[in-house]
Design a protein around this motif. Structure first.
Motif, PDB file in Angstrom:
ATOM      1  N   GLU A 158       0.834  -1.211   0.000  1.00 20.45           N
ATOM      2  CA  GLU A 158       0.000   0.000   0.000  1.00 20.45           C
ATOM      3  C   GLU A 158       0.865   1.256   0.000  1.00 20.45           C
ATOM      4  O   GLU A 158       0.589   2.213  -0.721  1.00 20.45           O
ATOM      5  CB  GLU A 158      -0.916   0.004   1.230  1.00 20.45           C
ATOM      6  CG  GLU A 158      -2.040  -1.020   1.153  1.00 20.45           C
ATOM      7  CD  GLU A 158      -2.857  -1.092   2.451  1.00 20.45           C
ATOM      8  OE1 GLU A 158      -3.457  -2.150   2.685  1.00 20.45           O
ATOM      9  OE2 GLU A 158      -2.865  -0.083   3.211  1.00 20.45           O
ATOM     10  N   GLY A 159       1.905   1.238   0.841  1.00 19.97           N
ATOM     11  CA  GLY A 159       2.795   2.390   0.935  1.00 19.97           C
ATOM     12  C   GLY A 159       3.519   2.654  -0.385  1.00 19.97           C
ATOM     13  O   GLY A 159       3.667   3.806  -0.810  1.00 19.97           O
ATOM     14  N   TYR A 160       3.941   1.562  -1.014  1.00 19.88           N
ATOM     15  CA  TYR A 160       4.678   1.721  -2.279  1.00 19.88           C
ATOM     16  C   TYR A 160       3.789   2.390  -3.322  1.00 19.88           C
ATOM     17  O   TYR A 160       4.205   3.332  -4.023  1.00 19.88           O
ATOM     18  CB  TYR A 160       5.154   0.358  -2.787  1.00 19.88           C
ATOM     19  CG  TYR A 160       6.128   0.467  -3.950  1.00 19.88           C
ATOM     20  CD1 TYR A 160       7.504   0.477  -3.728  1.00 19.88           C
ATOM     21  CD2 TYR A 160       5.674   0.580  -5.257  1.00 19.88           C
ATOM     22  CE1 TYR A 160       8.398   0.595  -4.766  1.00 19.88           C
ATOM     23  CE2 TYR A 160       6.565   0.701  -6.308  1.00 19.88           C
ATOM     24  CZ  TYR A 160       7.937   0.705  -6.070  1.00 19.88           C
ATOM     25  OH  TYR A 160       8.815   0.834  -7.111  1.00 19.88           O
ATOM     26  N   ALA A 161       2.561   1.927  -3.440  1.00 17.16           N
ATOM     27  CA  ALA A 161       1.635   2.492  -4.429  1.00 17.16           C
ATOM     28  C   ALA A 161       1.397   3.980  -4.163  1.00 17.16           C
ATOM     29  O   ALA A 161       1.445   4.801  -5.082  1.00 17.16           O
ATOM     30  CB  ALA A 161       0.313   1.718  -4.396  1.00 17.16           C
ATOM     31  N   GLU A 162       1.167   4.316  -2.891  1.00 14.36           N
ATOM     32  CA  GLU A 162       0.938   5.726  -2.544  1.00 14.36           C
ATOM     33  C   GLU A 162       2.192   6.557  -2.783  1.00 14.36           C
ATOM     34  O   GLU A 162       2.121   7.674  -3.298  1.00 14.36           O
ATOM     35  CB  GLU A 162       0.512   5.836  -1.075  1.00 14.36           C
ATOM     36  CG  GLU A 162      -0.889   5.295  -0.801  1.00 14.36           C
ATOM     37  CD  GLU A 162      -1.179   5.181   0.698  1.00 14.36           C
ATOM     38  OE1 GLU A 162      -1.880   4.236   1.072  1.00 14.36           O
ATOM     39  OE2 GLU A 162      -0.657   6.029   1.467  1.00 14.36           O
ATOM     40  N   GLY A 163       3.339   5.998  -2.398  1.00 17.89           N
ATOM     41  CA  GLY A 163       4.603   6.708  -2.567  1.00 17.89           C
ATOM     42  C   GLY A 163       4.935   6.922  -4.027  1.00 17.89           C
ATOM     43  O   GLY A 163       5.409   8.001  -4.426  1.00 17.89           O
ATOM     44  N   PHE A 164       4.650   5.898  -4.821  1.00 19.05           N
ATOM     45  CA  PHE A 164       4.964   6.011  -6.253  1.00 19.05           C
ATOM     46  C   PHE A 164       4.172   7.151  -6.879  1.00 19.05           C
ATOM     47  O   PHE A 164       4.708   7.972  -7.626  1.00 19.05           O
ATOM     48  CB  PHE A 164       4.651   4.687  -6.972  1.00 19.05           C
ATOM     49  CG  PHE A 164       5.205   4.632  -8.380  1.00 19.05           C
ATOM     50  CD1 PHE A 164       6.451   4.084  -8.623  1.00 19.05           C
ATOM     51  CD2 PHE A 164       4.480   5.178  -9.448  1.00 19.05           C
ATOM     52  CE1 PHE A 164       6.970   4.053  -9.926  1.00 19.05           C
ATOM     53  CE2 PHE A 164       4.989   5.152 -10.739  1.00 19.05           C
ATOM     54  CZ  PHE A 164       6.240   4.579 -10.975  1.00 19.05           C
ATOM     55  N   GLU A 165       2.902   7.206  -6.537  1.00 14.83           N
ATOM     56  CA  GLU A 165       2.049   8.247  -7.109  1.00 14.83           C
ATOM     57  C   GLU A 165       2.529   9.637  -6.699  1.00 14.83           C
ATOM     58  O   GLU A 165       2.671  10.536  -7.535  1.00 14.83           O
ATOM     59  CB  GLU A 165       0.605   8.018  -6.638  1.00 14.83           C
ATOM     60  CG  GLU A 165      -0.394   8.850  -7.402  1.00 14.83           C
ATOM     61  CD  GLU A 165      -1.827   8.506  -7.025  1.00 14.83           C
ATOM     62  OE1 GLU A 165      -2.083   7.338  -6.669  1.00 14.83           O
ATOM     63  OE2 GLU A 165      -2.676   9.415  -7.085  1.00 14.83           O
ATOM     64  N   ALA A 166       2.822   9.782  -5.409  1.00 13.52           N
ATOM     65  CA  ALA A 166       3.303  11.077  -4.911  1.00 13.52           C
ATOM     66  C   ALA A 166       4.655  11.417  -5.533  1.00 13.52           C
ATOM     67  O   ALA A 166       4.918  12.576  -5.915  1.00 13.52           O
ATOM     68  CB  ALA A 166       3.406  11.040  -3.388  1.00 13.52           C
ATOM     69  N   GLY A 167       5.520  10.398  -5.630  1.00  8.72           N
ATOM     70  CA  GLY A 167       6.846  10.629  -6.201  1.00  8.72           C
ATOM     71  C   GLY A 167       6.768  11.000  -7.681  1.00  8.72           C
ATOM     72  O   GLY A 167       7.511  11.875  -8.162  1.00  8.72           O
TER      73      GLY A 167
END
Lengths: 268, 268
Positions: B250-259
């Protein structure tokens, strides 16, 4: 016929720092007319061991006491009454509030667990074996919660002269098949059985169990510490929320970095 | 003096599908000369309840049987012998292999837990109360592992006529202070005590416990199901690795989008 008898020991006075538990227990046994036999097991509530060892601290230090006893926080949960901290304490025991106890103690004080309950059990067993002239086993018990089940049960946190695990692996069942996985934590089962007669508010902190002499051994080196599971085989080293949050933070950082590079690369 | 006596019931033949357990138990009690008294508790291994209820399946279906009994996977762990699955089963019990058992069963078969152990306990208690003319309590036990501790203990998965929790909250300790958190899972403690006399490979699947009549009640509606903890109060709904992995994804998906957005924005 396999039989087990358990007797709660009444007639003990309140234990205070410096008391010799072997003397108090021997006196209570005599007063109650209970003759300890070879192979008997005495289960002693950790509370009176702590009291005898002077492990009382002032109640206004309770949260600090919990922190001091804590090696690792497993999970915390806020509720209307405060925060429950499930922690691994210095003894390797995972329990709420690190075993710091506010019941059955003088008002304004809390009680820490014994410094080394296995050592306390060894000392008590040695003294009682000498005094009574029979091979008695000692367990020190505490009340622990459990994952996935309501309520608490008494379990063994100190042991001397009692086999704590009955390893049935390699044995044969009634169909001649090898028993593969069963290792019964008999010391915990004995502590639970003792709680059924001792109770919590009854002022009877010791139980005598008869009928389990096959679990009583000559050596006093039978630590209850062997019952604690921490490290690589512990599948529940963190609460689910805590592990999820840890994974989320790591994933977010990795995702952000990958996403940032992808964003840069996407520009014409 | 508070006393508890536990007797293992010998002399029972192998249980087969369709057997009436009340008949077999009454016969074994009579053969052993044990007279059941008002307030006695009989602890019955779930294995013979399953056998009487015909819950045997072919062994080559074991993994499928585990899957069928599983409501939710809590944690899995690969080891040299295979994969251990810690799951919540249809009864709300979290245990390895969903309670599907390969020991003490005929070669080539495994045994599922009873469909409804509380219902099985109620039926057995009703039949035995009528047959023996005394108020007896029934617990059905199974062997469960525990988080953070080595070894297994027997616990209660079915109950009729036995209070499963002794709620000490609101009671008063020896210092006059209110006991705030203690709810003893006495049914689990009783199952553990019974295991100490029954054993695993001895062909003695029933124990009679005397001395706990304060926990035996008229109603048969005392479900062991109340001892299972699932849902919002379960802090360990997933193994740490599983929760970490879920959080990471979940964190990776959110982080990827923000990044990605940050990367786009960073371009001149």
């Amino acid at each position: 016929m396999t039989e087990l008898h358990a007797y709660a020991l009444g007639g003990m006075r309140e234990v205070v720092a410096g008391d010799r538990l072997d003397e108090l227990i021997a006196a209570a046994l005599a007063e109650q007319g209970l003759q300890v036999r070879d192979g008997d097991i005495l289960v002693v509530t950790s509370k009176i061991v702590s009291k005898a060892e002077g492990r009382t601290v002032r109640a206004d230090d309770r949260e600090a006491a919990i922190t001091d006893e804590t090696v690792r926080v497993v999970a915390t949960r806020a509720h209307p009454g405060g925060v429950t901290r499930i922690v691994e304490n210095r003894l390797g025991i995972v329990q709420a509030a690190a075993g710091v106890d506010a019941s059955n103690t003088p008002v304004g004080t809390v009680l820490l667990l014994p410094v080394d309950p296995d050592a306390s059990a060894r000392q008590l067993a040695a003294h009682l074996r000498e005094r009574l002239g029979v091979r008695v086993g000692i367990l020190i018990s505490d009340t622990l919660g459990r994952a996935w089940r309501e309520g608490q049960t008494d379990q063994a946190i100190g042991s001397a002269g009692v086999r704590v695990v009955d390893d049935l692996r390699g044995g044969v069942d009634t169909f001649g098949q090898t028993l593969e996985v069963t290792q019964m934590a008999v010391a915990d089962e004995i502590a639970s059985a003792a709680d059924l007669v001792k109770g919590k508010a009854s002022g009877m902190p010791v139980a005598l169990l008869r009928g389990l002499s096959h679990l009583v051994v000559e050596t006093l080196e039978t630590p209850a510490r062997a019952l604690t599971r921490t490290g690589p085989t512990d599948m529940f080293r963190l609460g689910s929320d805590e592990a999820h949050a840890e994974g989320h933070a790591e994933g977010y950082a990795e995702g952000f970095e990958a996403g940032y590079l992808a964003g840069l690369a996407a520009m014409p």
